[in-house]
Structures are given as structure tokens and as C-alpha cells.
Scaffold this motif. Structure first.
Motif, PDB file in Angstrom:
ATOM      1  N   THR A  87       0.807  -1.224   0.000  1.00 33.77           N
ATOM      2  CA  THR A  87       0.000   0.000   0.000  1.00 33.77           C
ATOM      3  C   THR A  87       0.838   1.271   0.000  1.00 33.77           C
ATOM      4  O   THR A  87       0.313   2.357  -0.277  1.00 33.77           O
ATOM      5  CB  THR A  87      -0.934   0.022   1.220  1.00 33.77           C
ATOM      6  N   ARG A  88       2.118   1.161   0.271  1.00 34.91           N
ATOM      7  CA  ARG A  88       2.965   2.354   0.344  1.00 34.91           C
ATOM      8  C   ARG A  88       4.363   2.001  -0.152  1.00 34.91           C
ATOM      9  O   ARG A  88       4.938   0.991   0.274  1.00 34.91           O
ATOM     10  CB  ARG A  88       3.028   2.861   1.792  1.00 34.91           C
ATOM     11  N   VAL A  89       4.903   2.788  -1.064  1.00 31.84           N
ATOM     12  CA  VAL A  89       6.268   2.611  -1.571  1.00 31.84           C
ATOM     13  C   VAL A  89       7.018   3.910  -1.312  1.00 31.84           C
ATOM     14  O   VAL A  89       6.563   4.990  -1.713  1.00 31.84           O
ATOM     15  CB  VAL A  89       6.283   2.278  -3.068  1.00 31.84           C
ATOM     16  N   GLY A  90       8.170   3.802  -0.649  1.00 35.98           N
ATOM     17  CA  GLY A  90       8.857   5.029  -0.241  1.00 35.98           C
ATOM     18  C   GLY A  90       7.921   5.833   0.634  1.00 35.98           C
ATOM     19  O   GLY A  90       7.372   5.339   1.608  1.00 35.98           O
ATOM     20  N   ALA A  91       7.726   7.093   0.295  1.00 34.43           N
ATOM     21  CA  ALA A  91       6.839   7.957   1.074  1.00 34.43           C
ATOM     22  C   ALA A  91       5.471   8.144   0.425  1.00 34.43           C
ATOM     23  O   ALA A  91       4.668   8.950   0.898  1.00 34.43           O
ATOM     24  CB  ALA A  91       7.497   9.327   1.261  1.00 34.43           C
ATOM     25  N   LEU A  92       5.170   7.384  -0.649  1.00 33.52           N
ATOM     26  CA  LEU A  92       3.920   7.591  -1.378  1.00 33.52           C
ATOM     27  C   LEU A  92       2.938   6.451  -1.120  1.00 33.52           C
ATOM     28  O   LEU A  92       3.160   5.305  -1.517  1.00 33.52           O
ATOM     29  CB  LEU A  92       4.191   7.705  -2.879  1.00 33.52           C
ATOM     30  N   HIS A  93       1.833   6.783  -0.457  1.00 32.38           N
ATOM     31  CA  HIS A  93       0.774   5.813  -0.220  1.00 32.38           C
ATOM     32  C   HIS A  93      -0.101   5.731  -1.463  1.00 32.38           C
ATOM     33  O   HIS A  93      -0.358   6.733  -2.133  1.00 32.38           O
ATOM     34  CB  HIS A  93      -0.069   6.225   0.992  1.00 32.38           C
ATOM     35  N   ALA A  94      -0.563   4.538  -1.759  1.00 35.09           N
ATOM     36  CA  ALA A  94      -1.426   4.356  -2.926  1.00 35.09           C
ATOM     37  C   ALA A  94      -2.679   5.222  -2.849  1.00 35.09           C
ATOM     38  O   ALA A  94      -3.197   5.668  -3.882  1.00 35.09           O
ATOM     39  CB  ALA A  94      -1.813   2.881  -3.066  1.00 35.09           C
ATOM     40  N   ASP A  95      -3.164   5.497  -1.660  1.00 38.62           N
ATOM     41  CA  ASP A  95      -4.357   6.345  -1.503  1.00 38.62           C
ATOM     42  C   ASP A  95      -4.138   7.753  -2.042  1.00 38.62           C
ATOM     43  O   ASP A  95      -5.091   8.449  -2.400  1.00 38.62           O
ATOM     44  CB  ASP A  95      -4.766   6.433  -0.037  1.00 38.62           C
ATOM     45  N   HIS A  96      -2.885   8.193  -2.076  1.00 38.44           N
ATOM     46  CA  HIS A  96      -2.568   9.565  -2.478  1.00 38.44           C
ATOM     47  C   HIS A  96      -1.976   9.651  -3.884  1.00 38.44           C
ATOM     48  O   HIS A  96      -1.586  10.735  -4.324  1.00 38.44           O
ATOM     49  CB  HIS A  96      -1.568  10.173  -1.485  1.00 38.44           C
ATOM     50  N   ALA A  97      -1.893   8.523  -4.580  1.00 39.59           N
ATOM     51  CA  ALA A  97      -1.173   8.480  -5.842  1.00 39.59           C
ATOM     52  C   ALA A  97      -2.076   8.812  -7.025  1.00 39.59           C
ATOM     53  O   ALA A  97      -3.301   8.653  -6.968  1.00 39.59           O
ATOM     54  CB  ALA A  97      -0.566   7.100  -6.041  1.00 39.59           C
ATOM     55  N   GLN A  98      -1.439   9.260  -8.100  1.00 45.54           N
ATOM     56  CA  GLN A  98      -2.089   9.472  -9.382  1.00 45.54           C
ATOM     57  C   GLN A  98      -1.781   8.281 -10.293  1.00 45.54           C
ATOM     58  O   GLN A  98      -0.770   7.588 -10.108  1.00 45.54           O
ATOM     59  CB  GLN A  98      -1.591  10.769 -10.023  1.00 45.54           C
ATOM     60  N   PRO A  99      -2.632   8.030 -11.295  1.00 46.19           N
ATOM     61  CA  PRO A  99      -2.424   6.860 -12.147  1.00 46.19           C
ATOM     62  C   PRO A  99      -1.053   6.789 -12.815  1.00 46.19           C
ATOM     63  O   PRO A  99      -0.550   5.692 -13.079  1.00 46.19           O
ATOM     64  CB  PRO A  99      -3.540   6.987 -13.192  1.00 46.19           C
ATOM     65  N   ASP A 100      -0.444   7.944 -13.098  1.00 40.69           N
ATOM     66  CA  ASP A 100       0.856   7.929 -13.778  1.00 40.69           C
ATOM     67  C   ASP A 100       2.034   7.988 -12.805  1.00 40.69           C
ATOM     68  O   ASP A 100       3.181   8.143 -13.233  1.00 40.69           O
ATOM     69  CB  ASP A 100       0.956   9.079 -14.777  1.00 40.69           C
ATOM     70  N   ASP A 101       1.782   7.850 -11.515  1.00 38.38           N
ATOM     71  CA  ASP A 101       2.867   7.804 -10.534  1.00 38.38           C
ATOM     72  C   ASP A 101       3.544   6.436 -10.568  1.00 38.38           C
ATOM     73  O   ASP A 101       2.874   5.397 -10.636  1.00 38.38           O
ATOM     74  CB  ASP A 101       2.339   8.060  -9.121  1.00 38.38           C
ATOM     75  N   HIS A 102       4.863   6.466 -10.492  1.00 35.07           N
ATOM     76  CA  HIS A 102       5.640   5.227 -10.433  1.00 35.07           C
ATOM     77  C   HIS A 102       6.741   5.423  -9.393  1.00 35.07           C
ATOM     78  O   HIS A 102       7.876   5.767  -9.734  1.00 35.07           O
ATOM     79  CB  HIS A 102       6.231   4.880 -11.800  1.00 35.07           C
ATOM     80  N   PRO A 103       6.415   5.249  -8.121  1.00 33.31           N
ATOM     81  CA  PRO A 103       7.388   5.539  -7.064  1.00 33.31           C
ATOM     82  C   PRO A 103       8.575   4.590  -7.101  1.00 33.31           C
ATOM     83  O   PRO A 103       8.483   3.464  -7.609  1.00 33.31           O
ATOM     84  CB  PRO A 103       6.568   5.341  -5.787  1.00 33.31           C
ATOM     85  N   GLU A 104       9.668   5.055  -6.558  1.00 31.10           N
ATOM     86  CA  GLU A 104      10.866   4.238  -6.435  1.00 31.10           C
ATOM     87  C   GLU A 104      11.168   4.044  -4.958  1.00 31.10           C
ATOM     88  O   GLU A 104      10.779   4.838  -4.112  1.00 31.10           O
ATOM     89  CB  GLU A 104      12.049   4.902  -7.142  1.00 31.10           C
ATOM     90  N   GLY A 105      11.854   2.982  -4.668  1.00 31.90           N
ATOM     91  CA  GLY A 105      12.211   2.720  -3.287  1.00 31.90           C
ATOM     92  C   GLY A 105      11.599   1.417  -2.802  1.00 31.90           C
ATOM     93  O   GLY A 105      11.019   0.638  -3.566  1.00 31.90           O
ATOM     94  N   ARG A 106      11.733   1.199  -1.515  1.00 27.74           N
ATOM     95  CA  ARG A 106      11.239  -0.039  -0.922  1.00 27.74           C
ATOM     96  C   ARG A 106       9.804   0.123  -0.440  1.00 27.74           C
ATOM     97  O   ARG A 106       9.392   1.223  -0.067  1.00 27.74           O
ATOM     98  CB  ARG A 106      12.123  -0.430   0.257  1.00 27.74           C
ATOM     99  N   PRO A 107       9.032  -0.960  -0.396  1.00 30.59           N
ATOM    100  CA  PRO A 107       7.716  -0.893   0.242  1.00 30.59           C
ATOM    101  C   PRO A 107       7.846  -0.478   1.700  1.00 30.59           C
ATOM    102  O   PRO A 107       8.755  -0.935   2.412  1.00 30.59           O
ATOM    103  CB  PRO A 107       7.194  -2.324   0.122  1.00 30.59           C
ATOM    104  N   THR A 108       6.949   0.385   2.137  1.00 27.65           N
ATOM    105  CA  THR A 108       6.992   0.865   3.523  1.00 27.65           C
ATOM    106  C   THR A 108       5.711   0.573   4.284  1.00 27.65           C
ATOM    107  O   THR A 108       5.623   0.879   5.473  1.00 27.65           O
ATOM    108  CB  THR A 108       7.275   2.379   3.557  1.00 27.65           C
ATOM    109  N   SER A 109       4.723  -0.007   3.634  1.00 24.34           N
ATOM    110  CA  SER A 109       3.528  -0.465   4.340  1.00 24.34           C
ATOM    111  C   SER A 109       2.772  -1.417   3.432  1.00 24.34           C
ATOM    112  O   SER A 109       2.879  -1.358   2.210  1.00 24.34           O
ATOM    113  CB  SER A 109       2.632   0.703   4.745  1.00 24.34           C
TER     114      SER A 109
END
Length: 381
Positions: free
Chosen positions: A70-92
Motif C-alpha cells: 500500500t505504500r512505496v517510499g513515502a507515497l501511499h497508494a491512496d494519495h497516488a495518481q495513475p501515472d505515478d511510479h514511485p521508487e524505493g522499498r515498500p513501507t507499508s
């Protein structure tokens, strides 16, 4: 949305017919706890999935026995836009239900007992526990106030109102509890002290230890020690974190490990292994060489493993498929040599002494392990 039959099927999949957890799993609409999540796309990046866009896929994902990120790096899926592609490790994540049930069983919960759930995540364990024990008996903690807030709101819609606290459990935990279950990897040493302080005498702890897959269970004694064992099953949970994301990894050292010639070049004895997925090896590596970071990648038939340590040590082992790897190492520690010694030990003895070991956790947070003549510690200064 008709979810009941999906939850019923999941409950029978992850519990026994006479389990006290069958009812709670069947009664919780897990899809409502995970309206959005991240999945790997074909390129290996993270892609957003929105449940309402495809209800059938939503039900299939939510009621499968799998974890949903549900969360990668500091970006939660609840707050994401369809074209977001976060980098980093899962955080939740929403932990796979069978593992949630396993941790609840290890917690030995009973009527009238107060539970502290460390690592709210999507709120699944909190929901199951509140459904069985009563909301007034359950407190759930996470470092991320959005996670606790979202879980509180979603559980309230289900008629469940446990207490939620947003705080760093490695720094402070208010109150005391009969049972503590941690579904995050807890650091041995000072970071474990608040948990021990929050456990009542006679209470039970069930937790995994950071960077290992070991499940530690034990009962708190009158002298403040928690005495128990390392269970013979295992679990992989995300590390605890104290901030919005994990601290920066050893990026520069891993970059060096990819290119450097090394102070020592040799031929390895065993095929290259993904150390993080070789759970017994990874756990013993953390006992013998605390703080090692690992990476693994493939390119065609070539497999390469990297290890790095904050003291400047690094290792790179690369081979074609299962052939003997070329090993390059540098720094004060020979990290790949340590991995190979552990693998030799495991093959010679048929296993490692970790799982089933006796465990004693002293009030300073140090975990003392023993099995037969073997002894080890985690978290010692």
C-alpha cells in the motif's frame, strides 16, 4: 459489492474449521481496508491499482492469501495518481491473512486480555483482533499518522473502534498490555526496550526480529526478562521505521560493489543465492554480522548477489546459472566468506540452530539465543 463468499472462502483457506479466527476472518471485508495498492508491472516498476476501476480484480486481490503493498517510499497508494511510479522499498502493506492469523495464534490471545498491535498497516490484524476480543481490548500503533487515521476510519465503518496511536514504538509506548504482537521487524537492542516496558509481568510477546525471519515468542518474568523461543515457522516483515521513509541505504557502497575490482578475488564454493530469500541463511547472517544489506539481480542466465556493510565492507558474487561464482570482496569484513561458512554449516548439520532455539530477552533489549552448545546474541552493544 458481494464480498461475503470471498471472505468465507479465505477464512477456510487460512484457518482450521475449529479455529477461533475463522469467524473474524470471514466477517471482515478486507477489500474495504485496501481500496488502492501497488503492484509490479512488466518493467519491474510500481503501478497503481484502484479497486473501484475493476471490482472483480479488487475482490480477487483482496481475498487472496497475499500481501498487498500500500505504500512505496513515502507515497501511499491512496494519495497516488495513475501515472505515478514511485521508487524505493515498500513501507507499508496489508499482510497476507495466513501470516496475520499465524501471528495471532502465536500471541495466545484470550478473553479479557489487552492487546497491543505494533504495525497498523492496513489494519487487518487490528480488525480481526477487535472482532474477536472487542474493540476496547485492542490498541494499534504505527509511526505513520495517515495509516492509523485511515485504519481507524475504515474500521469504524465496520463497527470496530479500537484505539489507534501514531508514534515511534522504538522510542516510546504509553500504557501496558497483556499481549504484544509486532508485525514489523523489531530491532534488537535499545529499540526493543519500549516494547519490553509495555509488556505486563506474565504477558506474552510475539514479534519478528529486524533483518531476520525469526518469530520470537516469550513470557515476561518477574525480573523483567522475556523468556521463550524462536518458533519453528518464520515470517518476513518490513523493518520498523522512525520517519516518513527508511534511511538512505548504502547506495554508494553498492555502486562501488558493482564496479570495483576488489581486494580479494576468489571462486565461490556454492551457486549464487538471493540471500534475502534464503531465510535461514539471512537470519544467521544477521546474528553473525549484524547490519548487512543485500541485493540480488539477474541478467539472462547470469545471477549476481551483492552485500554491503556500514563499516565499508562489500562483496559481489556472480555466476552463470548454478556455476561456481567469481567473488570479489573489499573492506574489513569478508562478507561472502561469511555467507559460505553459514551455507557449509547448514549443509553439514542439515540445518541451522536458529529455529527452535531458546530465547531470553533482557530489559536492555538484547536477545540471547541458545540451542545445544550454540549460543548467539542480537542487539548487544
Amino acid at each position: 459489492m458481494e464480498w461475503e463468499q470471498h471472505a468465507e472462502r479465505l477464512a477456510h483457506q487460512v484457518t482450521d474449521p475449529d479455529s477461533r479466527w475463522l469467524g473474524p476472518v470471514a466477517a471482515v471485508p478486507r477489500h474495504e481496508l485496501v481500496p488502492r495498492w501497488w503492484e509490479r508491472d512488466r518493467s519491474g516498476g510500481w503501478a497503481l491499482r484502484v479497486g473501484e476501476d475493476d471490482p472483480d480484480a479488487w475482490l480477487a486481490a483482496a481475498y487472496a492469501d497475499r500481501s498487498l503493498i500500500t505504500r512505496v517510499g513515502a507515497l501511499h497508494a491512496d494519495h497516488a495518481q495513475p501515472d505515478d511510479h514511485p521508487e524505493g522499498r515498500p513501507t507499508s502493506s496489508a499482510t497476507l491473512p495466513s501470516l496475520v492469523v499465524s501471528m495471532l495464534r502465536h500471541g495466545r490471545l484470550g478473553d479479557g486480555l489487552d492487546l497491543l498491535d505494533l504495525g497498523t498497516g492496513a489494519g487487518g490484524l487490528t480488525a480481526y483482533a477487535a472482532a474477536r476480543l472487542g474493540s476496547e481490548r485492542v490498541t494499534s500503533v504505527d509511526v505513520d499518522p495517515y495509516l492509523t487515521g485511515a485504519a481507524a476510519e475504515r474500521l469504524a465503518r465496520l463497527g470496530l473502534r479500537p484505539r489507534f496511536l501514531a508514534l515511534d514504538a522504538t522510542a516510546e509506548i504509553p500504557g501496558t498490555y497483556d499481549r504484544i504482537i509486532a508485525t514489523v521487524g523489531m530491532p534488537a537492542g535499545p529499540g526493543l526496550r519500549p516494547v519490553l516496558g509495555a509488556l505486563r509481568e506474565g504477558g506474552r510477546l510475539a514479534a519478528t526480529l529486524a533483518r531476520t525471519t525469526m518469530i520470537l515468542t516469550g513470557w515476561k518474568q518477574a525480573d523483567g526478562d522475556v523468556v521463550g523461543r524462536i518458533e519453528r515457522d518464520w515470517a518476513g516483515f518490513m523493518l520498523t521505521r522512525s520517519g516518513d521513509d527508511y534511511p538512505p541505504e548504502l547506495a554508494e557502497l553498492f555502486a562501488h560493489a558493482r564496479e570495483a575490482g576488489g581486494e580479494k578475488t576468489s571462486t565461490g564454493r556454492y551457486p549464487v543465492v538471493n540471500v534475502d530469500e534464503a531465510w535461514e541463511v539471512r537470519s544467521m547472517l544477521e546474528v553473525t554480522t549484524p547490519g548487512v544489506e543485500t541485493r540480488y539481480e539477474t541478467s539472462g542466465r547470469t545471477r549476481t548477489a551483492y552485500l554491503a556493510h556500514a563499516d565499508g565492507s562489500w562483496a559481489r558474487a556472480s555466476a552463470e546459472w548454478t556455476g561456481p561464482p567469481e567473488v570479489r570482496q573489499g573492506g574489513p569484513l569478508r562478507l561472502w566468506d561469511t555467507v559460505e561458512r553459514i551455507r557449509t554449516w547448514m549443509l553439514a548439520e542439515g540445518g541451522l540452530p536458529l529455529y527452535g532455539a531458546d530465547a531470553r530477552v533482557t530489559p536492555d533489549g538484547v536477545v540471547h539465543l541458545s540451542r545445544g552448545r550454540w549460543q548467539g546474541t542480537l542487539g548487544a552493544p
